[in-house]
Design a protein around this motif. Structure first.
Motif, PDB file in Angstrom:
ATOM      1  N   ILE A 205       0.866  -1.180   0.000  1.00 55.37           N
ATOM      2  CA  ILE A 205       0.000   0.000   0.000  1.00 55.37           C
ATOM      3  C   ILE A 205       0.899   1.225   0.000  1.00 55.37           C
ATOM      4  O   ILE A 205       1.733   1.381   0.887  1.00 55.37           O
ATOM      5  CB  ILE A 205      -0.902   0.037   1.251  1.00 55.37           C
ATOM      6  N   SER A 206       0.732   2.090  -1.002  1.00 64.02           N
ATOM      7  CA  SER A 206       1.549   3.301  -1.083  1.00 64.02           C
ATOM      8  C   SER A 206       0.619   4.509  -1.030  1.00 64.02           C
ATOM      9  O   SER A 206      -0.284   4.630  -1.856  1.00 64.02           O
ATOM     10  CB  SER A 206       2.329   3.278  -2.402  1.00 64.02           C
ATOM     11  N   ASN A 207       0.844   5.374  -0.029  1.00 60.81           N
ATOM     12  CA  ASN A 207      -0.092   6.495   0.142  1.00 60.81           C
ATOM     13  C   ASN A 207       0.640   7.804   0.361  1.00 60.81           C
ATOM     14  O   ASN A 207       1.727   7.837   0.930  1.00 60.81           O
ATOM     15  CB  ASN A 207      -1.023   6.212   1.331  1.00 60.81           C
ATOM     16  N   ARG A 208       0.013   8.903  -0.119  1.00 59.27           N
ATOM     17  CA  ARG A 208       0.585  10.237   0.056  1.00 59.27           C
ATOM     18  C   ARG A 208       0.874  10.508   1.531  1.00 59.27           C
ATOM     19  O   ARG A 208       1.929  11.015   1.879  1.00 59.27           O
ATOM     20  CB  ARG A 208      -0.424  11.273  -0.479  1.00 59.27           C
ATOM     21  N   THR A 209      -0.082  10.155   2.389  1.00 59.81           N
ATOM     22  CA  THR A 209       0.123  10.285   3.832  1.00 59.81           C
ATOM     23  C   THR A 209       0.565   8.916   4.334  1.00 59.81           C
ATOM     24  O   THR A 209      -0.265   8.021   4.534  1.00 59.81           O
ATOM     25  CB  THR A 209      -1.199  10.690   4.526  1.00 59.81           C
ATOM     26  N   PRO A 210       1.880   8.688   4.489  1.00 59.75           N
ATOM     27  CA  PRO A 210       2.378   7.340   4.768  1.00 59.75           C
ATOM     28  C   PRO A 210       1.764   6.727   6.025  1.00 59.75           C
ATOM     29  O   PRO A 210       1.491   5.517   6.041  1.00 59.75           O
ATOM     30  CB  PRO A 210       3.887   7.535   4.955  1.00 59.75           C
TER      31      PRO A 210
END
Ligand code: NAP
Length: 271
Positions: free
Chosen positions: A144-149
């Motif tokens: 899972i890769s997200n702007r807000t880690p």
């Protein structure tokens, strides 16, 4: 006449009324499906009100799916995913989640194998929650890769018991893409009106990559255009929408809806 509906805020953009009404009509069922704008604060009253009024069932969309868990009796799957998108009233107020199944069916109908494949899931919001859980449970190795880690890390922890799930920020997308078999965009990037936006460009992709964008407005997102340039296999967001709806329809009515008519209706509405 049996009533059905989708609750959300905002909800006027929803394609679910057109899609389900087309299915009811095709099967000659005396049913109607409408959209209702309901805030998170009113969700308890709205669900219990629909139950009292004898509704056939509900769908839930942004921002209600997670909050509903505490209001309905969730199935084990909805509890494990941590969100409810379908409410059925036949045996009390039961909350299901059909989003993950919708995503899985969109992949498998395109002959994409899931077991053992590396999936790069962009985004850690409501849709990502169901997709991460479902694909990990089917044997995919999910990042899972997200702007807000922090959101990616906490989601990976919450649904991690399903299988192999790791988390990351978005600083090194090039490297993450190089090491994946399937990219799934579950962020709002590329959605109308930001149609020229994409997190991944053609120079980062390869021909043996599968690129699935769950954004369906527009259907041919910038991400999918970039993937086509790179010669990768592309899957748009329409069939996930249709299959999650078809599963909800089966839960409510016990009938198999005409998926082809539902797909045609959604594509016409979006055209
Ligand atoms: P959500 O819960 O609001 O999550 C939004 C996600 O997008 C978050 O991970 C957010 O990251 C990320 N994001 C937003 N703006 C961004 C930006 N500028 N740069 C990087 N990341 C950004 O929404 P959702 O319910 O998961 O829905 C996401 C999309 O999927 C929507 O376009 C929706 O229409 C679509 N969708 C499609 C289906 C289908 O059946 N095809 C079903 C559900 C949803 P942060 O955490 O950093 O804010």
């Amino acid at each position: 006449m049996k009533l059905f509906g989708v609750l959300g805020d905002p909800v006027s953009h929803s394609l679910s009324p057109a899609m389900h009404n087309a299915a009811f009509k095709a099967l000659g069922m005396d049913c109607e499906y409408h959209a209702f704008r309901v805030s998170a604060d009113s969700l308890h009253d709205a669900i219990h009100g629909a139950f009292a009024l004898g509704f056939g069932g509900l769908n839930l969309t942004i921002p209600l799916k997670e909050k509903a868990l505490a209001i309905v009796k969730p199935t084990d799957l909805a509890k494990q995913i941590g969100a409810v998108n379908t409410v059925d009233f036949k045996n009390g107020i039961v909350g299901h989640n059909t989003d993950g199944l919708g995503a899985r069916m969109a992949l498998t109908e395109n002959d994409v194998e899931i077991k053992g494949k590396k999936v790069l899931l962009l985004g850690a919001g409501g849709a990502a929650r169901a997709i991460a859980f479902t694909l990990a449970a089917e044997g995919a190795i999910v990042t899972i890769s997200n702007r807000t880690p922090e959101r990616a890390f906490s989601l990976a922890k919450e649904v991690g018991k399903a299988g192999i799930i790791s988390a990351s920020g978005m600083e090194d997308l090039k490297n993450l893409v190089r090491n994946t078999d399937i990219i799934i965009n579950s962020t709002a990037i590329g959605m109308f009106p930001g149609v020229s936006e994409t997190l991944v460009t053609s120079d980062m992709m390869r021909t043996d990559l599968v690129v699935f964008d769950i954004v369906y407005n527009p259907i041919n997102t910038r991400l999918l255009q970039e993937a086509k340039i790179a010669g990768a296999k592309t899957i748009d967001g329409v069939m996930m929408l249709v299959y999650q709806g078809a599963e909800a329809f089966k839960i409510w009515t016990g009938k198999t809806p005409p998926v082809d008519i539902m797909e045609k209706t959604v594509r016409e509405e979006l055209a």
